[in-house]
Design a protein around this motif. Structure first.
Motif, PDB file in Angstrom:
ATOM      1  N   ALA A   1     -21.495 -12.914 -45.496  1.00  0.00           N
ATOM      2  CA  ALA A   1     -20.450 -13.431 -46.386  1.00  0.00           C
ATOM      3  C   ALA A   1     -20.020 -12.369 -47.399  1.00  0.00           C
ATOM      4  O   ALA A   1     -18.822 -12.188 -47.664  1.00  0.00           O
ATOM      5  N   ILE A   2     -20.980 -11.647 -47.960  1.00  0.00           N
ATOM      6  CA  ILE A   2     -20.666 -10.595 -48.938  1.00  0.00           C
ATOM      7  C   ILE A   2     -19.835  -9.499 -48.288  1.00  0.00           C
ATOM      8  O   ILE A   2     -18.841  -9.026 -48.843  1.00  0.00           O
ATOM      9  N   ASN A   3     -20.232  -9.081 -47.099  1.00  0.00           N
ATOM     10  CA  ASN A   3     -19.509  -8.035 -46.373  1.00  0.00           C
ATOM     11  C   ASN A   3     -18.083  -8.483 -46.058  1.00  0.00           C
ATOM     12  O   ASN A   3     -17.124  -7.716 -46.205  1.00  0.00           O
TER      13      ASN A   3
ATOM     14  N   ALA B   1     -10.899  -5.170 -49.884  1.00  0.00           N
ATOM     15  CA  ALA B   1     -10.698  -3.719 -49.967  1.00  0.00           C
ATOM     16  C   ALA B   1      -9.609  -3.252 -49.017  1.00  0.00           C
ATOM     17  O   ALA B   1      -8.694  -2.508 -49.415  1.00  0.00           O
ATOM     18  N   PHE B   2      -9.672  -3.675 -47.756  1.00  0.00           N
ATOM     19  CA  PHE B   2      -8.693  -3.207 -46.786  1.00  0.00           C
ATOM     20  C   PHE B   2      -7.311  -3.794 -47.047  1.00  0.00           C
ATOM     21  O   PHE B   2      -6.294  -3.134 -46.820  1.00  0.00           O
TER      22      PHE B   2
ATOM     23  N   ILE C   1     -14.403  -0.057 -36.962  1.00  0.00           N
ATOM     24  CA  ILE C   1     -13.671  -0.989 -36.097  1.00  0.00           C
ATOM     25  C   ILE C   1     -13.331  -2.261 -36.878  1.00  0.00           C
ATOM     26  O   ILE C   1     -14.240  -2.977 -37.312  1.00  0.00           O
ATOM     27  N   PRO C   2     -12.049  -2.531 -37.105  1.00  0.00           N
ATOM     28  CA  PRO C   2     -11.676  -3.738 -37.846  1.00  0.00           C
ATOM     29  C   PRO C   2     -12.272  -4.997 -37.219  1.00  0.00           C
ATOM     30  O   PRO C   2     -12.429  -5.092 -36.005  1.00  0.00           O
ATOM     31  N   ILE C   3     -12.606  -5.955 -38.051  1.00  0.00           N
ATOM     32  CA  ILE C   3     -13.211  -7.243 -37.697  1.00  0.00           C
ATOM     33  C   ILE C   3     -14.685  -7.060 -37.326  1.00  0.00           C
ATOM     34  O   ILE C   3     -15.553  -7.717 -37.895  1.00  0.00           O
ATOM     35  N   VAL C   4     -14.958  -6.145 -36.391  1.00  0.00           N
ATOM     36  CA  VAL C   4     -16.360  -5.890 -36.028  1.00  0.00           C
ATOM     37  C   VAL C   4     -17.143  -5.389 -37.230  1.00  0.00           C
ATOM     38  O   VAL C   4     -18.334  -5.701 -37.384  1.00  0.00           O
ATOM     39  N   ASN C   5     -16.478  -4.613 -38.117  1.00  0.00           N
ATOM     40  CA  ASN C   5     -17.211  -4.049 -39.253  1.00  0.00           C
ATOM     41  C   ASN C   5     -17.729  -5.116 -40.219  1.00  0.00           C
ATOM     42  O   ASN C   5     -18.613  -4.839 -41.028  1.00  0.00           O
ATOM     43  N   PHE C   6     -17.180  -6.339 -40.135  1.00  0.00           N
ATOM     44  CA  PHE C   6     -17.704  -7.416 -40.969  1.00  0.00           C
ATOM     45  C   PHE C   6     -19.157  -7.749 -40.592  1.00  0.00           C
ATOM     46  O   PHE C   6     -19.936  -8.224 -41.420  1.00  0.00           O
TER      47      PHE C   6
ATOM     48  N   VAL D   1     -26.192  -6.799 -38.796  1.00  0.00           N
ATOM     49  CA  VAL D   1     -26.604  -6.228 -37.510  1.00  0.00           C
ATOM     50  C   VAL D   1     -27.422  -4.957 -37.735  1.00  0.00           C
ATOM     51  O   VAL D   1     -28.461  -4.736 -37.106  1.00  0.00           O
ATOM     52  N   ALA D   2     -26.957  -4.101 -38.652  1.00  0.00           N
ATOM     53  CA  ALA D   2     -27.649  -2.846 -38.930  1.00  0.00           C
ATOM     54  C   ALA D   2     -29.006  -3.086 -39.585  1.00  0.00           C
ATOM     55  O   ALA D   2     -29.974  -2.370 -39.296  1.00  0.00           O
ATOM     56  N   VAL D   3     -29.096  -4.078 -40.465  1.00  0.00           N
ATOM     57  CA  VAL D   3     -30.390  -4.412 -41.080  1.00  0.00           C
ATOM     58  C   VAL D   3     -31.384  -4.843 -40.006  1.00  0.00           C
ATOM     59  O   VAL D   3     -32.538  -4.392 -39.982  1.00  0.00           O
ATOM     60  N   CYS D   4     -30.936  -5.705 -39.091  1.00  0.00           N
ATOM     61  CA  CYS D   4     -31.808  -6.169 -38.007  1.00  0.00           C
ATOM     62  C   CYS D   4     -32.194  -5.007 -37.086  1.00  0.00           C
ATOM     63  O   CYS D   4     -33.362  -4.863 -36.704  1.00  0.00           O
TER      64      CYS D   4
END
Length: 240
Positions: free
Chosen positions: A25-27, A34-35, A213-218, A223-226
């Protein structure tokens, strides 16, 4: 790279989904705002730049051509620079929740119980986690200034160096959560990542690419933490 992709599976795991919600949610909120703002500024800046060209009929082709050329350059530059900057801001805000997510993922992967923490413990840990984020910021800022200067001064080479620096910082940012959960110092965490340089860079590069990558970057943050936690469990933990 496989550990980042493993993160996509982990965020859908039963029992972990609720810990993914807050970082996600924060991301979503920060990157959307921002974008939206940045792309609005790009449009206004391009209009201002093209308006500097006299309205002579034989120059009309130059105005149109300049707009088509500047747009992709401006978009790529913003994606490269602000993916890390706004990602860093999002990680600052989400740091306590990312630490909790990393803890729950490690518990899921190892089957070994860790300290039983909940949202109350997350808020109690805010001063410590913010202190850790300050350490990362102090490491990041002077290097970012140098690499950013190279980005604008050295064509192509500067962009490649900035991308590699971003990848290294992504590895530091996300691998720090499981390390911090085990009270591994920031200096020792960097030493561990350097000892696993190829894995650290390939993980960081993958995170960086998906951040563009737009949308995926949300989805990138949880994902990166996991994925970083899975990398910690399999490869990095033994380096302590």
């Amino acid at each position: 790279m496989e550990y980042f992709f493993q993160g996509f599976s982990l965020i859908k795991t039963k029992g972990l989904k609720r810990f993914v919600f807050f970082p996600l949610a924060i991301n979503l909120i920060l990157f959307s705002a921002a974008f939206y703002y940045l792309f609005g500024e790009i449009s206004a800046s391009i209009v201002w730049l093209t308006d500097l060209i006299p309205d002579w009929e034989w120059l009309s082709w130059l105005k149109e051509g300049l707009s088509y050329i500047i747009w992709p350059i401006a978009v790529i530059t913003i994606l490269l620079i602000f993916a890390l900057i706004f990602g860093t801001l999002a990680n600052w805000i989400a740091a306590p929740f990312n630490g909790l997510l990393a803890e729950k993922v490690e518990q899921h992967l190892t089957g070994q119980p860790m300290d039983d923490t909940g949202l109350l413990d997350v808020f109690k840990d805010i001063p410590r986690t913010l202190g850790r984020e300050f350490a990362k910021l102090a490491y990041y800022l002077p290097r970012a200034v140098g690499f950013l200067l190279l980005f604008f001064i050295l064509p192509l080479v500067g962009q490649v160096l900035w991308f590699l620096f971003t990848a290294w910082m992504m590895a530091i940012q996300y691998c720090d959560y499981p390390c911090d959960n085990h009270k591994v110092s920031f200096a020792d965490m960097k030493r561990i990542l350097l000892a696993n340089r190829s894995q650290s860079f390939s993980f960081g590069i993958t995170v960086s690419v998906f951040s563009l990558i737009p949308i995926v970057n949300f989805l990138v943050m949880p994902v990166a933490v996991c994925g970083a936690t899975a990398l910690w469990v399999d490869k990095l933990k033994e380096r302590i």
